[in-house]
Write an enzyme that holds these catalytic residues in place. Sequence first.
Site, PDB file in Angstrom:
ATOM      1  N   ASN A 218       0.979  -1.212   0.118  1.00 32.56           N
ATOM      2  CA  ASN A 218       0.125   0.027   0.002  1.00 32.56           C
ATOM      3  C   ASN A 218       1.101   1.250  -0.095  1.00 32.56           C
ATOM      4  O   ASN A 218       1.716   1.414   1.076  1.00 32.56           O
ATOM      5  CB  ASN A 218      -0.925  -0.010   1.370  1.00 32.56           C
TER       6      ASN A 218
ATOM      7  N   GLY B 107       0.089   4.502   0.269  1.00 30.51           N
ATOM      8  CA  GLY B 107      -0.173   5.198   1.195  1.00 30.51           C
ATOM      9  C   GLY B 107       0.593   5.073   2.536  1.00 30.51           C
ATOM     10  O   GLY B 107       1.123   6.006   3.296  1.00 30.51           O
TER      11      GLY B 107
ATOM     12  N   ASP C 233      -1.926  -4.298  10.375  1.00 23.57           N
ATOM     13  CA  ASP C 233      -3.074  -4.980   9.823  1.00 23.57           C
ATOM     14  C   ASP C 233      -4.118  -4.188  10.940  1.00 23.57           C
ATOM     15  O   ASP C 233      -4.017  -3.974  11.699  1.00 23.57           O
ATOM     16  CB  ASP C 233      -2.994  -6.376  10.399  1.00 23.57           C
TER      17      ASP C 233
ATOM     18  N   TYR D 192     -14.178   2.378   6.023  1.00 22.03           N
ATOM     19  CA  TYR D 192     -15.483   2.655   6.836  1.00 22.03           C
ATOM     20  C   TYR D 192     -15.594   4.029   7.382  1.00 22.03           C
ATOM     21  O   TYR D 192     -16.433   4.083   8.515  1.00 22.03           O
ATOM     22  CB  TYR D 192     -15.824   1.553   7.963  1.00 22.03           C
ATOM     23  N   ASP D 193     -14.579   4.790   7.367  1.00 24.34           N
ATOM     24  CA  ASP D 193     -14.540   6.341   7.823  1.00 24.34           C
ATOM     25  C   ASP D 193     -16.044   6.919   7.945  1.00 24.34           C
ATOM     26  O   ASP D 193     -16.267   7.484   8.911  1.00 24.34           O
ATOM     27  CB  ASP D 193     -13.624   7.062   7.166  1.00 24.34           C
TER      28      ASP D 193
ATOM     29  N   LYS E 107      -7.796  13.733  11.578  1.00 27.90           N
ATOM     30  CA  LYS E 107      -7.824  12.036  12.039  1.00 27.90           C
ATOM     31  C   LYS E 107      -6.542  11.672  12.293  1.00 27.90           C
ATOM     32  O   LYS E 107      -6.592  11.126  13.257  1.00 27.90           O
ATOM     33  CB  LYS E 107      -8.279  11.463  10.468  1.00 27.90           C
TER      34      LYS E 107
HETATM   35  P1  IMP Z   1      -5.710  -4.079   5.663  1.00 24.69           P
HETATM   36  O1  IMP Z   1      -5.112  -3.857   7.243  1.00 24.69           O
HETATM   37  O2  IMP Z   1      -4.820  -3.692   4.698  1.00 24.69           O
HETATM   38  O3  IMP Z   1      -5.921  -5.254   5.696  1.00 24.69           O
HETATM   39  O4  IMP Z   1      -7.100  -3.477   5.439  1.00 24.69           O
HETATM   40  C1  IMP Z   1      -7.967  -3.343   6.652  1.00 24.69           C
HETATM   41  C2  IMP Z   1      -9.377  -2.645   6.124  1.00 24.69           C
HETATM   42  O5  IMP Z   1      -9.834  -2.148   7.245  1.00 24.69           O
HETATM   43  C3  IMP Z   1      -9.096  -1.779   5.226  1.00 24.69           C
HETATM   44  O6  IMP Z   1      -9.570  -2.091   3.770  1.00 24.69           O
HETATM   45  C4  IMP Z   1     -10.295  -0.921   5.406  1.00 24.69           C
HETATM   46  O7  IMP Z   1     -11.622  -1.309   5.015  1.00 24.69           O
HETATM   47  C5  IMP Z   1     -10.467  -1.089   7.113  1.00 24.69           C
HETATM   48  N1  IMP Z   1      -9.794   0.157   7.689  1.00 24.69           N
HETATM   49  C6  IMP Z   1      -8.499   0.264   8.438  1.00 24.69           C
HETATM   50  N2  IMP Z   1      -8.232   1.198   8.889  1.00 24.69           N
HETATM   51  C7  IMP Z   1      -9.074   2.022   8.519  1.00 24.69           C
HETATM   52  C8  IMP Z   1      -9.701   3.612   8.596  1.00 24.69           C
HETATM   53  O8  IMP Z   1      -8.504   4.137   9.110  1.00 24.69           O
HETATM   54  N3  IMP Z   1     -10.737   3.868   8.125  1.00 24.69           N
HETATM   55  C9  IMP Z   1     -11.469   3.049   7.201  1.00 24.69           C
HETATM   56  N4  IMP Z   1     -11.293   2.091   7.246  1.00 24.69           N
HETATM   57  C10 IMP Z   1     -10.125   1.425   7.687  1.00 24.69           C
END
Ligand code: IMP
Length: 213
Positions: free
Chosen positions: A19, A21, A78, A166-167, A187
Amino acid sequence: MSNLVRRLTGGKLVLASHNAGKLREIRDLVVPHGIEVVSAAELDLPEPEETGTTFAANAKLKALASATATGFPALSDDSGLSVDCLDGDPGIYSARWAGPDKDFSMAMRNVQEAMLAKGATEAAKRGGQFVSALCLAYPDGEAFVFEGIIRGEIVWPPRGTQGFGYDPIFLPENHDKTFGEMTPQEKHGPRPDGEPGLSHRARAFALFEKYAL
Ligand code: IMP
């Protein structure tokens, strides 16, 4: 968390994520400490299957896979949204609830429908939390997890167009704007009183910075 964390002392750090970002955020944080960041994507490392049952376990398996494959320390992240009345779902499956098209409008609607099925109509029954687990792993198998949590309320309808995932349905406690209505500075940025940023990830980073850098 304790003082027993093995600190990074310069050299390379592999970011166990594809990722862009996350890579930018971590690079900004560690470069002033004389640490060079390379991403798992740049090194063409495969993404291991996330078979853990907790955020910490999944962060750990991702960081260990990168550290042992490269011979350098590795950092992974994660994260997800855990809703109280859904026994922690979507939780570690937060990304998967959005399906292959990463459709978060659908994922948010499914959260709302599952909550209504549990009778969670009033604010008191709509609690939840965002969780971020960062793991720093060394090639010899030592690993340390730093976890950040922000509690809040799951609101409906979604509010705001900033942020991601999901923000728009997450209203952090003691605030009147959802994460979707907040600027990135609101944030993630440090608080005026010098406290770490509001978000789960900012809180996990603050622990990583304090104990590992
Ligand atoms: P991963 O940690 O990259 O496997 O992704 C975790 C998932 O959790 C992301 O795709 C988002 O859907 C959700 N998520 C994690 N952190 C945030 C956040 O700060 N805002 C909104 N959704 C989040």
